[in-house]
Design a protein around this motif. Structure first.
Motif, mmCIF file in Angstrom:
data_model
loop_
_atom_site.group_PDB
_atom_site.id
_atom_site.type_symbol
_atom_site.label_atom_id
_atom_site.label_comp_id
_atom_site.label_asym_id
_atom_site.label_seq_id
_atom_site.Cartn_x
_atom_site.Cartn_y
_atom_site.Cartn_z
ATOM 1 N N GLU A 175 0.833 -1.204 0.000
ATOM 2 C CA GLU A 175 0.000 0.000 0.000
ATOM 3 C C GLU A 175 0.870 1.258 0.000
ATOM 4 N N ASP A 176 1.928 1.235 0.810
ATOM 5 C CA ASP A 176 2.815 2.402 0.901
ATOM 6 C C ASP A 176 3.572 2.622 -0.413
ATOM 7 N N VAL A 177 4.062 1.524 -1.003
ATOM 8 C CA VAL A 177 4.792 1.609 -2.284
ATOM 9 C C VAL A 177 3.865 2.135 -3.385
ATOM 10 N N ARG A 178 2.643 1.624 -3.423
ATOM 11 C CA ARG A 178 1.672 2.060 -4.441
ATOM 12 C C ARG A 178 1.399 3.558 -4.300
ATOM 13 N N ALA A 179 1.192 4.007 -3.063
ATOM 14 C CA ALA A 179 0.878 5.426 -2.823
ATOM 15 C C ALA A 179 2.057 6.331 -3.181
ATOM 16 N N LYS A 180 3.270 5.868 -2.918
ATOM 17 C CA LYS A 180 4.435 6.746 -3.088
ATOM 18 C C LYS A 180 5.084 6.646 -4.468
ATOM 19 N N LEU A 181 4.886 5.514 -5.163
ATOM 20 C CA LEU A 181 5.572 5.319 -6.447
ATOM 21 C C LEU A 181 4.627 5.062 -7.625
#
Length: 397
Positions: free
Chosen positions: A71-77
């Motif tokens: 979720e964090d990777v999707r939101a940031k990248l």
């Protein structure tokens, strides 16, 4: 009073298995005092109590799932094609992170540094590169080129072919994977402008180079999981750096702020014994294996928290230098007395003094943390607390 015949002592201290929510400071203090009683030794001023980071993080409950990472990777990248560059080759350190990263992208371009990763795990030997006429500083290799030149390369210690293993992890997580080999971070920009740089100690430089070369979104591992995702653990300063595999779907993160923890132990020991000890949390030691060429330090720092008395570097004179030079005409008690006097009169800062050459100008926390890591081992010794005594003694104490 007779002269003490022993210098530094490093002891592994056993304690109960630590679970989330335990009052670790109380457990550490009790364990050290019980060990002192059962082994009949006394605590002294400037002893060092060191606690391994894994039990600190466990007591804090500092865990995250692969779903939270995704979720964090999707939101940031952006969730499309992500360049994942310079990861270390480790089942324990990176494989679970990679699973979460791949779950947060449609395609992963995995760019591996070669001939080895940042901490020395080899993909191929320098000799083989020389034979093939490959320049690792400038040449970018596709997976096909790498395989035709070097074939399958299994890690000498783990028996794993990390190129194949990491590719498989990405595919199983539902993303497409392309593997390239390069050491210039700019090479990834031919594939994507969204980059997750996974190096540890060189991350600031890598980010700077990528941004200057036109990358759109750049994160380091320290930027992923640096805040909670759906109530997960996190590490505000280091993100995913310093994390370890916990289960097939969760990682244990590096401990969060633990300065209060070390101060609590210091204060309790002072209350109970009247002794002023130093306290630190330690992770990996900072040393290199001469055979496997692997540098131990996969954590972002050796010690994420320590008391003030562990600040700085050693300030020592080299005994053999004094014996061979300044006092070469003396022997026996006269030599001992002359060296003792020189030590007692030494300056507070010996930088540049020839009599200190060959002493180790590393930070105290890195030296003591390495000693503790070697003492506790990484397996089943069951001693996550280390008591170091006499570290600050010298020839005259």
């Amino acid at each position: 009073m007779s002269e003490r015949k022993v210098g530094t002592i490093s002891r592994g201290i056993r304690c109960p298995i630590i679970r989330e929510g335990d009052n670790l400071a109380d457990i550490v203090v009790t364990s050290v005092l019980e060990a002192a009683e059962s082994e009949e030794f006394a605590l002294r001023d400037r002893d060092v109590i060191a606690v391994t980071e894994s039990v600190v993080a466990r007591a804090q409950g500092n865990y995250a799932s692969v779903q939270a990472i995704a979720e964090d990777v999707r939101a940031k990248l952006g969730g499309e094609t992500v360049g994942v560059i310079f990861p270390i080759l480790s089942r324990n350190r990176f494989a679970i992170c990679l699973k979460g990263i791949a779950m947060g992208a449609k395609k992963v371009v995995l760019m591996l540094s070669y001939p080895s990763d940042e901490v020395g795990n080899e993909l191929v030997s320098l000799d083989k590169l020389d034979e093939a006429g490959i320049n690792p500083y400038s040449d970018v290799l596709s997976l096909e080129q790498y395989r035709s030149l070097f074939g399958e390369n299994r890690h000498p210690f783990t028996g794993v072919d990390y190129v194949d293993y990491y590719s498989q992890i990405v595919r199983e997580a539902g993303a497409e994977v392309e593997v390239v080999f390069a050491n210039n971070p700019r090479a990834i920009l031919d594939y994507t402008k969204n980059v997750l740089t996974c190096d540890i100690h060189t991350r600031a430089r890598t980010k700077r180079i990528l941004l200057a070369a036109g990358a759109e979104r750049v994160c380091g591992l320290d930027d992923i999981m640096n805040a909670p995702v759906d109530g997960s653990g996190c590490n505000e300063r280091y993100g995913l750096l310093g994390s370890n595999k916990s289960t097939e779907d969760t990682i244990k993160l590096f401990p969060r702020e633990c300065r209060d923890f070390v101060l609590d132990i210091q204060s309790q020991i002072l209350d109970k014994t009247g002794k002023h000890v130093e306290v630190m949390v330690y992770g990996d030691g900072a040393f290199k294996d001469p055979v496997g060429k692997i540098w131990e330090l996969a954590d972002p720092v050796v010690s994420p928290a320590y008391t003030d008395g562990l600040e700085g570097t050693p300030n020592e004179l080299k005994l053999k230098y004094l014996a061979d030079n300044d006092f070469k005409d003396l022997s026996g008690q006269a030599l001992k007395d002359a060296i003792s006097k020189r030590i007692q009169e030494k300056e507070d800062n010996l930088v540049g003094n020839m009599a200190s050459q060959g002493t180790t100008p590393r930070r105290l926390t890195d030296l003591i943390g390495s000693l503790c890591d070697l003492t506790s081992g990484s397996g089943d010794k069951g001693t996550p607390i280390i008591l170091v005594q006499g570290y600050f003694d010298n020839f005259t104490n």
